[in-house]
Design an enzyme around this catalytic site. Structure first.
Site, PDB file in Angstrom:
ATOM      1  CE1 TYR A 142     -47.568   7.184 -61.550  1.00 35.92           C
ATOM      2  CE2 TYR A 142     -48.387   8.050 -63.578  1.00 35.92           C
ATOM      3  CZ  TYR A 142     -48.162   8.204 -62.339  1.00 35.92           C
ATOM      4  OH  TYR A 142     -48.287   9.574 -61.795  1.00 35.92           O
ATOM      5  CG  ASP A 237     -54.706   3.255 -66.479  1.00 33.18           C
ATOM      6  OD1 ASP A 237     -55.148   4.184 -67.318  1.00 33.18           O
ATOM      7  OD2 ASP A 237     -53.962   3.502 -65.655  1.00 33.18           O
ATOM      8  CE  LYS A 269     -49.756  10.016 -70.234  1.00 31.41           C
ATOM      9  NZ  LYS A 269     -50.007   8.872 -68.990  1.00 31.41           N
TER      10      LYS A 269
HETATM   11  C1  LIG Z   1     -49.958   8.928 -67.600  1.00 28.10           C
HETATM   12  C2  LIG Z   1     -51.009   7.779 -67.015  1.00 28.10           C
HETATM   13  C3  LIG Z   1     -51.801   7.942 -65.699  1.00 28.10           C
HETATM   14  C4  LIG Z   1     -51.855   9.254 -65.102  1.00 28.10           C
HETATM   15  O1  LIG Z   1     -52.356  10.441 -65.972  1.00 28.10           O
HETATM   16  P1  LIG Z   1     -52.094  11.998 -65.641  1.00 28.10           P
HETATM   17  O2  LIG Z   1     -52.920  12.711 -66.317  1.00 28.10           O
HETATM   18  O3  LIG Z   1     -50.469  12.104 -65.779  1.00 28.10           O
HETATM   19  O4  LIG Z   1     -52.715  12.197 -64.417  1.00 28.10           O
HETATM   20  C5  LIG Z   1     -52.389   6.968 -65.426  1.00 28.10           C
HETATM   21  N1  LIG Z   1     -52.452   5.798 -66.047  1.00 28.10           N
HETATM   22  C6  LIG Z   1     -51.701   5.654 -67.072  1.00 28.10           C
HETATM   23  C7  LIG Z   1     -51.529   4.128 -67.634  1.00 28.10           C
HETATM   24  C8  LIG Z   1     -50.883   6.701 -67.525  1.00 28.10           C
HETATM   25  O5  LIG Z   1     -49.910   6.371 -68.444  1.00 28.10           O
END
Ligand SMILES: *Cc1c(COP(=O)(O)O)cnc(C)c1O
Length: 435
Positions: A142, A237, A269
């Site tokens: 994701y 990511d 995060k």
């Molecule tokens: C949470 C997440 C995102 C998206 O971040 P948001 O702040 O919710 O837009 C992208 N990549 C990873 C791996 C994530 O866990």
């Protein structure tokens, strides 16, 4: 006092599904989402005054525990000087320095407000840098909800059992190739067919949005090798794993065994300590292609917001190596207790972790290596487990496709609540599996 159910129906009348992010609606586990009033340390309290041990930790940011006084204080101090300027501040440079100090391949950083913006910008930057269009991603990974990356995505898309999203034009994903995770041969085949057109491979450093599914040894290094051979960029990511799995994220955990440097990283995060803040960073020559130094446009009214950067700087200052050592030991203890309860109930399961980050797949008897394996878990068993834990005062992610998060504040009192809740929850799950 207003109940969670009353608040939920009032919210549903004016907000689609009553929530601003789908997983919060409890769609896959059923029942009424808890409306949160406040949080402190390892605890959250709902609108009915019920206290829970929180293993969601705002989906990761609360590394130090909720409302850590020093972080709250830093935000209050920043707020007293103005909420937003739309102009540069020294705190942005401080936070960029803190990131660069921890993650060697990162030479320059650009701040944005969400992880979605960070990955979307990284993809645009990779396309701008290479003059190519094709992006390779992995099933069950994701990367937020930008059009090009909403193909076979994890997290809420997985929870809802959707292949993708309505409203995404076919043209937007036409240049996105989805490959099975942990499958080097499949990736090699994609490169031998499309190598000249691939701008980048984007990959979760350690996938944690289909449950925690660690890369097999050498997998990330293979991505690095193939992208380099074909002139494509590697985007790692770390929105979820960055500054959580180790001081330098999951990338840092891997450097002991296999050394490699991705071109671009994305963060979110933890880096904002609970405030809306995310970032992309990487090689200076690539990052300098962003406007205003380069031709790849990107901007944001609230980017690098002074409250958010203040929270980020303070969080990273406090997140020293001791924090990570304590979290690793704590995670092992909590995982051990979970495993004992599941064993005692006679459940087959697979418990997987990436440093202190972990999740459990119920009804699965061999390691979960990819999205198909993750989808083979018994979601109904998780639902039974989730609700039994919730009834006993433990807030788990309301989806079997999400990771569980501990914090530096999860103390013995919190552990006791967790330990006491487990046997009944494991038995509830066992009943579903044997039914
Ligand atoms: C949470 C997440 C995102 C998206 O971040 P948001 O702040 O919710 O837009 C992208 N990549 C990873 C791996 C994530 O866990």
């Amino acid at each position: 006092m207003t109940s969670n159910a009353e608040l939920f129906s009032a919210a549903q009348a004016v907000i689609p599904g009553g929530v601003d992010s789908p997983v919060r609606a409890y769609g896959s586990v059923g029942g009424v989402p808890r409306f949160i009033e406040k949080a402190q340390g390892p605890w959250i309290w709902d609108a009915e005054g019920t206290r829970y041990v929180d293993l969601v930790c705002t989906w990761g940011p609360a590394l130090l525990g909720h409302a850590r006084p020093e972080v709250v204080c830093a935000v209050q101090e920043a707020a007293s000087k103005g909420l937003s300027f739309g102009a540069p501040t020294r705190t942005e440079t401080e936070l960029a320095d803190a990131i660069i100090e921890r993650i060697a391949p990162v030479e320059k950083v650009r701040f944005v407000s969400t992880g979605t913006e960070a990955t979307m910008t990284a993809v645009r930057l990779a396309r701008g840098a290479t003059g190519r269009d094709v992006i390779v991603k992995f099933a069950g990974n994701y990367h937020g909800h930008s059009d090009a990356l909403l193909a076979a995505a994890g997290s809420g898309v997985a929870t809802a059992g959707l292949p993708g999203s309505a409203g995404v034009p076919a043209a937007s994903t036409a240049d996105t190739i989805v490959v099975d995770y942990n499958d080097v041969a499949a990736l090699e085949a994609v490169f031998s067919e499309h190598g000249d057109h691939i701008a980048a491979v984007i990959v979760e450093s350690c996938p944690a949005n289909m449950g925690v599914v660690p890369p097999e040894p050498g997998f990330n290094a293979a991505i690095r090798r193939l992208t380099t051979e074909h002139g494509a960029l590697m985007i790692t990511d770390e929105v979820l794993t960055g500054f959580r799995c180790s001081p330098s994220g999951f990338w840092g955990l891997q450097q002991a065994g296999e050394e490699f440097a991705p071109d671009l990283f994305t963060f979110g995060k933890v880096v904002g300590g609970g405030m809306p803040l995310a970032a992309l960073g990487g090689r200076a020559d690539v990052m300098d292609l962003l406007a205003p130094t380069g031709p790849v446009y990107q901007a944001g009214t609230l980017s690098g917001n002074p409250l958010a950067t203040a929270a980020g700087v303070k969080t990273l200052q406090l997140a020293d190596t001791g924090v990570y050592q304590r979290l690793d030991a704590r995670s092992e203890k909590w995982r051990g207790e979970l495993a004992s309860a599941l064993d005692a109930a006679g459940i087959t399961y697979c418990l997987q972790n990436a440093g202190n980050l972990f999740s459990v797949f119920l009804g699965v008897d061999s390691p979960v290596r990819n999205y198909d394996d993750a989808k083979s878990q018994n979601a109904e068993a998780y639902t039974a487990f989730f609700h039994a834990m919730l009834d006993a005062g433990v807030n788990l992610p309301p989806s079997c496709f999400e990771a569980w998060f501990l914090s530096d504040a999860h103390d013995d009192e919190a552990f006791e609540v967790f330990r006491a809740a487990l046997p009944k929850a494991a038995e509830a799950a066992a009943r579903v599996i044997s039914a």
